[in-house]
Design a protein around this motif. Sequence first.
Motif, PDB file in Angstrom:
ATOM      1  N   SER A  44     -43.623 -20.898 -19.271  1.00 48.39           N
ATOM      2  CA  SER A  44     -43.242 -19.654 -19.939  1.00 48.39           C
ATOM      3  C   SER A  44     -44.330 -19.187 -20.904  1.00 48.39           C
ATOM      4  CB  SER A  44     -41.924 -19.853 -20.697  1.00 48.39           C
ATOM      5  OG  SER A  44     -40.879 -20.190 -19.823  1.00 48.39           O
ATOM      6  N   THR A  45     -44.991 -20.127 -21.565  1.00 46.20           N
ATOM      7  CA  THR A  45     -46.000 -19.774 -22.565  1.00 46.20           C
ATOM      8  C   THR A  45     -47.204 -19.107 -21.922  1.00 46.20           C
ATOM      9  OG1 THR A  45     -45.291 -21.655 -23.909  1.00 46.20           O
ATOM     10  CG2 THR A  45     -47.425 -20.663 -24.438  1.00 46.20           C
ATOM     11  N   PHE A  46     -47.651 -19.617 -20.780  1.00 43.12           N
ATOM     12  CA  PHE A  46     -48.838 -19.088 -20.106  1.00 43.12           C
ATOM     13  C   PHE A  46     -48.488 -18.064 -19.024  1.00 43.12           C
ATOM     14  CE2 PHE A  46     -50.469 -22.978 -21.943  1.00 43.12           C
ATOM     15  CZ  PHE A  46     -51.738 -22.624 -22.359  1.00 43.12           C
ATOM     16  N   SER A 172     -32.487 -23.774 -16.606  1.00 38.76           N
ATOM     17  CA  SER A 172     -32.644 -25.214 -16.385  1.00 38.76           C
ATOM     18  C   SER A 172     -32.665 -25.548 -14.902  1.00 38.76           C
ATOM     19  CB  SER A 172     -31.518 -25.979 -17.081  1.00 38.76           C
ATOM     20  OG  SER A 172     -31.528 -25.749 -18.459  1.00 38.76           O
ATOM     21  N   VAL A 173     -31.651 -25.071 -14.192  1.00 36.52           N
ATOM     22  CA  VAL A 173     -31.570 -25.379 -12.761  1.00 36.52           C
ATOM     23  C   VAL A 173     -32.704 -24.695 -12.009  1.00 36.52           C
ATOM     24  CG1 VAL A 173     -30.143 -25.185 -10.700  1.00 36.52           C
ATOM     25  CG2 VAL A 173     -29.078 -25.729 -12.892  1.00 36.52           C
ATOM     26  N   PHE A 174     -33.001 -23.442 -12.364  1.00 36.41           N
ATOM     27  CA  PHE A 174     -34.080 -22.722 -11.682  1.00 36.41           C
ATOM     28  C   PHE A 174     -35.415 -23.429 -11.871  1.00 36.41           C
ATOM     29  CE2 PHE A 174     -37.426 -19.569 -11.309  1.00 36.41           C
ATOM     30  CZ  PHE A 174     -37.065 -18.850 -10.181  1.00 36.41           C
ATOM     31  N   SER A 175     -35.700 -23.893 -13.098  1.00 39.05           N
ATOM     32  CA  SER A 175     -36.969 -24.577 -13.366  1.00 39.05           C
ATOM     33  C   SER A 175     -37.064 -25.891 -12.620  1.00 39.05           C
ATOM     34  CB  SER A 175     -37.123 -24.811 -14.872  1.00 39.05           C
ATOM     35  OG  SER A 175     -37.145 -23.595 -15.570  1.00 39.05           O
ATOM     36  N   ALA A 176     -35.926 -26.620 -12.540  1.00 37.03           N
ATOM     37  CA  ALA A 176     -35.945 -27.886 -11.810  1.00 37.03           C
ATOM     38  C   ALA A 176     -36.180 -27.664 -10.316  1.00 37.03           C
ATOM     39  CB  ALA A 176     -34.635 -28.629 -12.041  1.00 37.03           C
ATOM     40  N   VAL A 177     -35.469 -26.696  -9.746  1.00 40.29           N
ATOM     41  CA  VAL A 177     -35.598 -26.426  -8.313  1.00 40.29           C
ATOM     42  C   VAL A 177     -36.966 -25.824  -7.983  1.00 40.29           C
ATOM     43  CG1 VAL A 177     -34.618 -25.105  -6.389  1.00 40.29           C
ATOM     44  CG2 VAL A 177     -33.108 -26.158  -8.070  1.00 40.29           C
ATOM     45  N   SER A 178     -37.592 -25.180  -8.957  1.00 36.81           N
ATOM     46  CA  SER A 178     -38.884 -24.535  -8.684  1.00 36.81           C
ATOM     47  C   SER A 178     -39.975 -25.535  -8.319  1.00 36.81           C
ATOM     48  CB  SER A 178     -39.337 -23.703  -9.890  1.00 36.81           C
ATOM     49  OG  SER A 178     -39.567 -24.538 -11.013  1.00 36.81           O
ATOM     50  N   HIS A 320     -58.083 -29.264 -15.671  1.00 39.72           N
ATOM     51  CA  HIS A 320     -57.867 -28.414 -14.500  1.00 39.72           C
ATOM     52  C   HIS A 320     -57.745 -26.971 -14.978  1.00 39.72           C
ATOM     53  CE1 HIS A 320     -56.540 -32.413 -13.195  1.00 39.72           C
ATOM     54  NE2 HIS A 320     -56.846 -32.038 -11.958  1.00 39.72           N
ATOM     55  N   HIS A 321     -58.783 -26.187 -14.698  1.00 40.85           N
ATOM     56  CA  HIS A 321     -58.828 -24.814 -15.208  1.00 40.85           C
ATOM     57  C   HIS A 321     -58.741 -23.766 -14.116  1.00 40.85           C
ATOM     58  CE1 HIS A 321     -61.028 -27.395 -18.132  1.00 40.85           C
ATOM     59  NE2 HIS A 321     -60.281 -26.714 -19.002  1.00 40.85           N
ATOM     60  N   ARG A 322     -58.930 -24.147 -12.902  1.00 43.85           N
ATOM     61  CA  ARG A 322     -58.890 -23.169 -11.807  1.00 43.85           C
ATOM     62  C   ARG A 322     -57.448 -22.975 -11.345  1.00 43.85           C
ATOM     63  NH1 ARG A 322     -63.760 -21.799  -9.778  1.00 43.85           N
ATOM     64  NH2 ARG A 322     -65.546 -23.021 -10.504  1.00 43.85           N
ATOM     65  N   ILE A 323     -56.682 -22.345 -12.186  1.00 40.41           N
ATOM     66  CA  ILE A 323     -55.277 -22.092 -11.893  1.00 40.41           C
ATOM     67  C   ILE A 323     -55.108 -20.583 -11.830  1.00 40.41           C
ATOM     68  CG2 ILE A 323     -52.925 -22.358 -12.724  1.00 40.41           C
ATOM     69  CD1 ILE A 323     -53.786 -24.952 -14.030  1.00 40.41           C
ATOM     70  N   TYR A 324     -54.849 -20.080 -10.644  1.00 39.57           N
ATOM     71  CA  TYR A 324     -54.836 -18.629 -10.437  1.00 39.57           C
ATOM     72  C   TYR A 324     -53.439 -18.012 -10.529  1.00 39.57           C
ATOM     73  CZ  TYR A 324     -59.469 -19.762  -8.720  1.00 39.57           C
ATOM     74  OH  TYR A 324     -60.751 -20.220  -8.616  1.00 39.57           O
ATOM     75  N   THR A 325     -52.412 -18.833 -10.380  1.00 37.09           N
ATOM     76  CA  THR A 325     -51.044 -18.290 -10.438  1.00 37.09           C
ATOM     77  C   THR A 325     -50.278 -19.001 -11.535  1.00 37.09           C
ATOM     78  OG1 THR A 325     -50.388 -19.878  -8.731  1.00 37.09           O
ATOM     79  CG2 THR A 325     -50.961 -17.644  -8.012  1.00 37.09           C
ATOM     80  N   SER A 326     -49.406 -18.274 -12.151  1.00 43.84           N
ATOM     81  CA  SER A 326     -48.718 -18.814 -13.321  1.00 43.84           C
ATOM     82  C   SER A 326     -47.820 -19.989 -12.985  1.00 43.84           C
ATOM     83  CB  SER A 326     -47.896 -17.711 -14.008  1.00 43.84           C
ATOM     84  OG  SER A 326     -46.901 -17.219 -13.137  1.00 43.84           O
ATOM     85  N   TYR A 327     -47.246 -20.002 -11.773  1.00 37.71           N
ATOM     86  CA  TYR A 327     -46.290 -21.068 -11.498  1.00 37.71           C
ATOM     87  C   TYR A 327     -46.973 -22.417 -11.410  1.00 37.71           C
ATOM     88  CZ  TYR A 327     -47.593 -20.901  -6.520  1.00 37.71           C
ATOM     89  OH  TYR A 327     -48.264 -20.936  -5.324  1.00 37.71           O
ATOM     90  N   GLN A 328     -48.290 -22.448 -11.166  1.00 35.05           N
ATOM     91  CA  GLN A 328     -48.983 -23.728 -11.093  1.00 35.05           C
ATOM     92  C   GLN A 328     -49.237 -24.338 -12.467  1.00 35.05           C
ATOM     93  OE1 GLN A 328     -52.305 -22.504  -8.501  1.00 35.05           O
ATOM     94  NE2 GLN A 328     -51.497 -23.924  -6.980  1.00 35.05           N
ATOM     95  N   ILE A 329     -48.985 -23.606 -13.536  1.00 36.86           N
ATOM     96  CA  ILE A 329     -49.104 -24.171 -14.888  1.00 36.86           C
ATOM     97  C   ILE A 329     -47.879 -25.023 -15.186  1.00 36.86           C
ATOM     98  CG2 ILE A 329     -49.262 -23.517 -17.346  1.00 36.86           C
ATOM     99  CD1 ILE A 329     -51.631 -22.475 -16.421  1.00 36.86           C
ATOM    100  N   PHE A 411     -33.650 -12.064 -12.422  1.00 41.75           N
ATOM    101  CA  PHE A 411     -34.973 -12.321 -13.012  1.00 41.75           C
ATOM    102  C   PHE A 411     -35.910 -13.045 -12.043  1.00 41.75           C
ATOM    103  CE2 PHE A 411     -33.074 -12.204 -17.532  1.00 41.75           C
ATOM    104  CZ  PHE A 411     -33.322 -10.852 -17.592  1.00 41.75           C
ATOM    105  N   ARG A 412     -35.424 -14.084 -11.414  1.00 45.03           N
ATOM    106  CA  ARG A 412     -36.186 -14.846 -10.408  1.00 45.03           C
ATOM    107  C   ARG A 412     -37.465 -15.470 -10.943  1.00 45.03           C
ATOM    108  NH1 ARG A 412     -35.589 -12.236  -4.457  1.00 45.03           N
ATOM    109  NH2 ARG A 412     -33.420 -11.570  -4.626  1.00 45.03           N
ATOM    110  N   ASN A 413     -37.612 -15.589 -12.239  1.00 47.95           N
ATOM    111  CA  ASN A 413     -38.766 -16.290 -12.802  1.00 47.95           C
ATOM    112  C   ASN A 413     -38.415 -16.803 -14.185  1.00 47.95           C
ATOM    113  OD1 ASN A 413     -39.674 -14.270 -14.944  1.00 47.95           O
ATOM    114  ND2 ASN A 413     -39.754 -13.002 -13.100  1.00 47.95           N
ATOM    115  N   THR A 414     -39.119 -17.870 -14.585  1.00 51.52           N
ATOM    116  CA  THR A 414     -38.824 -18.489 -15.872  1.00 51.52           C
ATOM    117  C   THR A 414     -39.332 -17.651 -17.037  1.00 51.52           C
ATOM    118  OG1 THR A 414     -40.876 -19.762 -15.667  1.00 51.52           O
ATOM    119  CG2 THR A 414     -38.845 -20.826 -14.945  1.00 51.52           C
ATOM    120  N   LYS A 415     -40.220 -16.725 -16.792  1.00 48.18           N
ATOM    121  CA  LYS A 415     -40.750 -15.906 -17.884  1.00 48.18           C
ATOM    122  C   LYS A 415     -39.633 -15.099 -18.531  1.00 48.18           C
ATOM    123  CE  LYS A 415     -43.421 -11.716 -18.596  1.00 48.18           C
ATOM    124  NZ  LYS A 415     -44.183 -10.640 -17.932  1.00 48.18           N
TER     125      LYS A 415
END
Length: 777
Positions: A44-46, A172-178, A320-329, A411-415
């Motif tokens: 959520s932060t990034f 909570s459930v969405f983040s776990a299943v993600s 690891h800095h080559r992270i192009y999509t937020s969900y990989q953080i 919403f479909r995202n943790t943000k």
Amino acid sequence: MDPELGRSLNPKKDSWKAILLLAYQSLGVVYGDLSISPLYVYKSTFAEDIKHSETNEEIFGVLSFVFWTLTLVPLFKYVSIVLRADDNGQGGTFALYSLICRHANVSLLPNRQVADEELSTYKLESSPETNNKSRVKIWLERHKNLHTALLVVVMLGTCMVIGDGVLTPAISVFSAVSGLEIAMSKGHHEYAVVPITCFILICLFALQHYGTHRIGFLFAPIVLTWLFCISALGIYNIVHWNQHVYKALSPYYMYKFLKKTKKGGWMSLGGILLCITGSEAMFADLGHFSYTAIQIAFTLLVYPALILAYMGQAAYLSRHHRIYTSYQIGFYVSVPESVRWPVLGIAILASVVGSQAIISGTFSIINQSQSLGCFPRVKVVHTSEKIHGQIYIPEINWMLMVLCIAVAVGFRNTKHMGNASGLAVITVMLVTTCLTSLVMILCWHKPPLLALAFLLFFGSIEVLYFSASLIKFLEGAWVPILLAFFLMTVMFVWHYTTIKKYEFDLHNKVSLEWLLALGGNLGIARVPGIGLVYTDLISGIPANFSRFVTNLPAFHRILVFVCVKSVPVPFVPPAERYLVGRVGPPNHRSYRCIVRYGYRDVHQDIDSFESQLIASLSDFIQSEASYGGLRFGESMDGDECRLTVIGSNALTCPKYDFEENIQPASVSIEFPVEGNAMELAPIGTRKKVRFFLEDDNSSELDKHVKEELEELCEAREAGTAFILGHSHVRAKPGSSIMKKVAIDFGYNILRRNCRGPDVALRVPPASLLEVGMVYVL
């Protein structure tokens, strides 16, 4: 698992084994929500406001913020200070409000009595005389608008807790299943994560009516396994990727973070805030365990595990800095591939446990709101006969399920979920900080400057996070605001109209002389049986009874005016629950019974209540005759006879053998009859009288007492009728538009769509007599 075990434990007397057992059990009930926060904090932060760069200033700054936020808020504020502000071992928003109301005359509850202050659970930190010099207390009591403002603040905290009950299961459930997104392409995981999340949420809410006592023993092992899992992953990532990550715990990295990111860094605090979601549960669930148990569990296990988890994620991301999509953080990117699937399974189970805790907490706080007249009547089902406080509210359960699914699908995202959840969490914490400051002054009698320092220090931290969450209004934060606005409107309209109805009843009650004048000469008959007339009044004859007699010229041989009221304490001991007195002379066979419940008490089922009431009446009749009660035929100077606290554990109508033996009556305490004022009278000097009715007194019982006891049992055998008022409310002519909308539209819609008083009181339909009453407010 019996969370009520904690109520009976005294940390000073019980063994360390018992305390450690409680600490272990608290993991599943208290810390489920807090322990799963590593799933979504970094994600959520990034999400948007800041980017992860090669310099690592962002990730180290976020880690520093997480560390100090966890240290200052849960560890220092809650564990060290707020947990001490308990109300007879109970915690939460209503516990703080109850403490304040007992130490200052700021309560808006009607039908209060001086006798309530004699309850064993109505304890004060010191005698009232030592607290009279507090300027804050005088100021609060003098300004009536502050009483309403205080209640509004409590309602706001309550509404945000309910909002958290909608948002926490979803995120909570969405983040776990993600975690599935790591194994799928971005185009495919969107079609898998949301349906699986919805399926788990539906199953979670569909199983609520079974209660948690059947599977509650699994909660603590699941959370304990999860804490060991994230601790091990944290240590692995620290050792394997960056062993110097501990340096980022320095506050200097927070300064570097804000200096570089500026406004983006401030806005990202809304994501960092999620690291303390669930902290309020430590205080809210205090009554289920003990202060020492919760303190040990957090400081020795939960806190170190969370710090290691966040440090491990930061250590991995720092390499690891080559992270192009937020969900990989997110959390799962730092989990080694060989253990990713087992960790995913444990995470889903932990998220379900965390969601269950907040859902149960939502049921509990709504029940408390209802008991204090701040929420429409709903059906409360007790899911366990052994564990006190485990409840299920069908209407609320299905509403929560629909809203949770709507949040997950919408919403479909943790943000966006994180923005919404963060605002709800920090608002509850702000309310707790404000109320604790008042408790420090009014209850602990600390210097106002110390309370102000507490308010400014922790309040400034929370205001900083609150502002960062509020700025995300259009990005999800509107959800808790909208929910809170709707719920506060419902609660305030219901509470306002309830108070106005009580004032109407108080103004329109009839005199005792009117009741005594009813007789055969007027064509009024007394029929066999017991008539229980329910009223909110603690003195006088309610108008609904006069209307009943006017339309049906008969009433029961035994007449009992029953007032079921709430007292600002968590529990009322059963031996102190009933206040019994006469209405009229003894030969009229009319009584008044005031039944007192705390805001966390379980209301009795109707069979148990009826039996307990009859036993209390019989005890009262014996005790009055044996210890200086009114003699038969003697006139009374006042409106009614004195009220007596009657404690009895009998559940069946006693069978008296008048020649040989009389069952002993329980301890009784006599009080003067209260006036009609809505505020407490000044505390006077009252003599407490303790006695037991011994067996050898049976021969001295007056024959009239024997007859009265026989009539009581015969009336019980003839049957009991429950007489309730069926109210129709409307605003009086000339009222403001807002009042007309609130009463004619708002309250009447709520009244028609909520449970009736007969359901709330568990009155059997076959024994119910409803009397129509029109309230013009």
